[in-house]
Write a protein that holds these residues in place. Sequence first.
Motif, PDB file in Angstrom:
ATOM      1  N   GLY A 196       0.828  -1.188   0.000  1.00 22.23           N
ATOM      2  CA  GLY A 196       0.000   0.000   0.000  1.00 22.23           C
ATOM      3  C   GLY A 196       0.869   1.248   0.000  1.00 22.23           C
ATOM      4  O   GLY A 196       2.066   1.191   0.304  1.00 22.23           O
ATOM      5  N   TYR A 197       0.272   2.391  -0.301  1.00 21.27           N
ATOM      6  CA  TYR A 197       1.050   3.624  -0.407  1.00 21.27           C
ATOM      7  C   TYR A 197       1.762   3.969   0.900  1.00 21.27           C
ATOM      8  O   TYR A 197       2.937   4.348   0.896  1.00 21.27           O
ATOM      9  CB  TYR A 197       0.145   4.796  -0.807  1.00 21.27           C
ATOM     10  CG  TYR A 197       0.819   6.135  -0.645  1.00 21.27           C
ATOM     11  CD1 TYR A 197       1.797   6.556  -1.549  1.00 21.27           C
ATOM     12  CD2 TYR A 197       0.523   6.968   0.441  1.00 21.27           C
ATOM     13  CE1 TYR A 197       2.445   7.766  -1.388  1.00 21.27           C
ATOM     14  CE2 TYR A 197       1.163   8.178   0.612  1.00 21.27           C
ATOM     15  CZ  TYR A 197       2.124   8.579  -0.308  1.00 21.27           C
ATOM     16  OH  TYR A 197       2.772   9.769  -0.140  1.00 21.27           O
ATOM     17  N   LYS A 198       1.064   3.836   2.023  1.00 19.46           N
ATOM     18  CA  LYS A 198       1.662   4.238   3.299  1.00 19.46           C
ATOM     19  C   LYS A 198       2.905   3.413   3.626  1.00 19.46           C
ATOM     20  O   LYS A 198       3.937   3.963   4.028  1.00 19.46           O
ATOM     21  CB  LYS A 198       0.632   4.110   4.420  1.00 19.46           C
ATOM     22  CG  LYS A 198      -0.478   5.150   4.364  1.00 19.46           C
ATOM     23  CD  LYS A 198      -1.401   5.022   5.563  1.00 19.46           C
ATOM     24  CE  LYS A 198      -2.461   6.103   5.542  1.00 19.46           C
ATOM     25  NZ  LYS A 198      -3.362   6.020   6.722  1.00 19.46           N
ATOM     26  N   LEU A 199       2.807   2.098   3.448  1.00 12.97           N
ATOM     27  CA  LEU A 199       3.956   1.248   3.733  1.00 12.97           C
ATOM     28  C   LEU A 199       5.082   1.499   2.743  1.00 12.97           C
ATOM     29  O   LEU A 199       6.253   1.518   3.110  1.00 12.97           O
ATOM     30  CB  LEU A 199       3.545  -0.229   3.685  1.00 12.97           C
ATOM     31  CG  LEU A 199       2.742  -0.744   4.882  1.00 12.97           C
ATOM     32  CD1 LEU A 199       2.383  -2.210   4.676  1.00 12.97           C
ATOM     33  CD2 LEU A 199       3.528  -0.577   6.169  1.00 12.97           C
ATOM     34  N   ALA A 200       4.739   1.688   1.467  1.00 11.22           N
ATOM     35  CA  ALA A 200       5.754   1.927   0.438  1.00 11.22           C
ATOM     36  C   ALA A 200       6.498   3.230   0.702  1.00 11.22           C
ATOM     37  O   ALA A 200       7.728   3.294   0.588  1.00 11.22           O
ATOM     38  CB  ALA A 200       5.104   1.952  -0.944  1.00 11.22           C
ATOM     39  N   ALA A 201       5.763   4.290   1.055  1.00 11.81           N
ATOM     40  CA  ALA A 201       6.398   5.573   1.346  1.00 11.81           C
ATOM     41  C   ALA A 201       7.310   5.455   2.565  1.00 11.81           C
ATOM     42  O   ALA A 201       8.432   5.980   2.577  1.00 11.81           O
ATOM     43  CB  ALA A 201       5.339   6.643   1.576  1.00 11.81           C
ATOM     44  N   THR A 202       6.853   4.736   3.584  1.00 11.85           N
ATOM     45  CA  THR A 202       7.655   4.559   4.789  1.00 11.85           C
ATOM     46  C   THR A 202       8.938   3.790   4.491  1.00 11.85           C
ATOM     47  O   THR A 202      10.030   4.174   4.932  1.00 11.85           O
ATOM     48  CB  THR A 202       6.844   3.818   5.865  1.00 11.85           C
ATOM     49  OG1 THR A 202       5.653   4.564   6.145  1.00 11.85           O
ATOM     50  CG2 THR A 202       7.646   3.661   7.141  1.00 11.85           C
ATOM     51  N   GLN A 203       8.822   2.703   3.738  1.00  7.04           N
ATOM     52  CA  GLN A 203      10.000   1.926   3.374  1.00  7.04           C
ATOM     53  C   GLN A 203      10.980   2.767   2.564  1.00  7.04           C
ATOM     54  O   GLN A 203      12.202   2.707   2.773  1.00  7.04           O
ATOM     55  CB  GLN A 203       9.578   0.696   2.552  1.00  7.04           C
ATOM     56  CG  GLN A 203       8.855  -0.373   3.331  1.00  7.04           C
ATOM     57  CD  GLN A 203       9.817  -1.318   4.045  1.00  7.04           C
ATOM     58  OE1 GLN A 203      11.005  -1.032   4.185  1.00  7.04           O
ATOM     59  NE2 GLN A 203       9.309  -2.430   4.525  1.00  7.04           N
ATOM     60  N   SER A 204      10.475   3.559   1.634  1.00  9.76           N
ATOM     61  CA  SER A 204      11.339   4.340   0.741  1.00  9.76           C
ATOM     62  C   SER A 204      12.080   5.437   1.484  1.00  9.76           C
ATOM     63  O   SER A 204      13.285   5.642   1.276  1.00  9.76           O
ATOM     64  CB  SER A 204      10.500   4.941  -0.394  1.00  9.76           C
ATOM     65  OG  SER A 204       9.864   3.928  -1.144  1.00  9.76           O
TER      66      SER A 204
END
Length: 372
Positions: A306-314
């Motif tokens: 999901g966007y939230k997890l992807a942004a956090t990982q990045s």
Amino acid sequence: MTEIDSPSGAAAQAPSTLNDIEKQASQSEAPQKKNSTFKNLGLLDQFLAVWIFLAMAIGIILGNFVPSTGPALQRGKFVAVGLLVMMYPILCKVRFESLHHVFKTRQIWIQIAFSIVVNWIIAPFFMLALSWAFLPDEPELRQGLILVGLARCIAMVLIWTGLAGGDNEYCAILVAVNSLLQMVLFAPMGVFFIQVISGDIIAFQYSTAAKSVAVFLGIPLGAAILTRFTLRWATSPRWYDEVFLKWASPWSLIGLLFTILVLFASQGRHVVHQIVSVVRVAAPLIVYFAVIFFLTLLVTYRLGFGYKLAATQSFTAASNNFELAIAVAVATFGADSNQALASTVGPLIEVPVLLGLVYAVKLIAKRLDWKD
């Protein structure tokens, strides 16, 4: 900055899965969706870029036009104070009491394993490769860059994640994990990267690096754990969330701005008078931040995050703990060293680039209709 703990006092009840974490985060943000994200931020967050650039400018001006500023600040005590003030409130928000419940789920271990691979294998080795590609003839500047690559971010990443609308709950877990890993891995990896792989014959001592990591990470982490458990027991989880954290949160950004001002005041003359070296160090840093961020974003998108997890990982992968890198460089090589100069260039490049990436990732998410 977006709070990590919900004000309802439900912090003691840990979500059983990462999906529950996302659901709680989205529910806590639901009442705010009527207004813009910018308006929901506090005064410090709304004009974060302005305050950061002002702190940089004031620091450089002091370092160049007030001769006694640099030597006075290079003793390290002021940097230590700034780091403690910055990191302590952030770590106080981590739900240490519920981490053991979260770690029981298979999904969270998959996410953490992904983050560890990117943060402790791919990113440091990529910085090592860039340092050799851009600075083959400057071993001291190269060593400073290597230290920046090894210092994984555990403070500013929460700010970037909050501004981008990422998952602050999951980011807090990564902060806790990276704090522990950094105390264990930074010093031995520094010796391995600089002395073994690079073959540089220098006095990079394990004990000195380990001591710096223990002071700059161990003290705020230990203080945060003690504070959280003591105050929640002495008062109530609700009071801790709604009163103490509300009071403590702004100090994180105040500590950040103070640290940046001190760093640039202490290294201001080097930044201005060695502009060629600054540019040479800036080039691999820009490449590093952009490539690591967008590569992680692409992989997480392909994997169906999901966007939230992807942004956090990045943001976790692309950000670096420049304060720790500078502290180790100064303690190991001296305040006037090229290693300290290279590590000081880190925030000069990271802050504007990561701010730009905040807007970039939100634009990408909007165009792709990327949701959770």
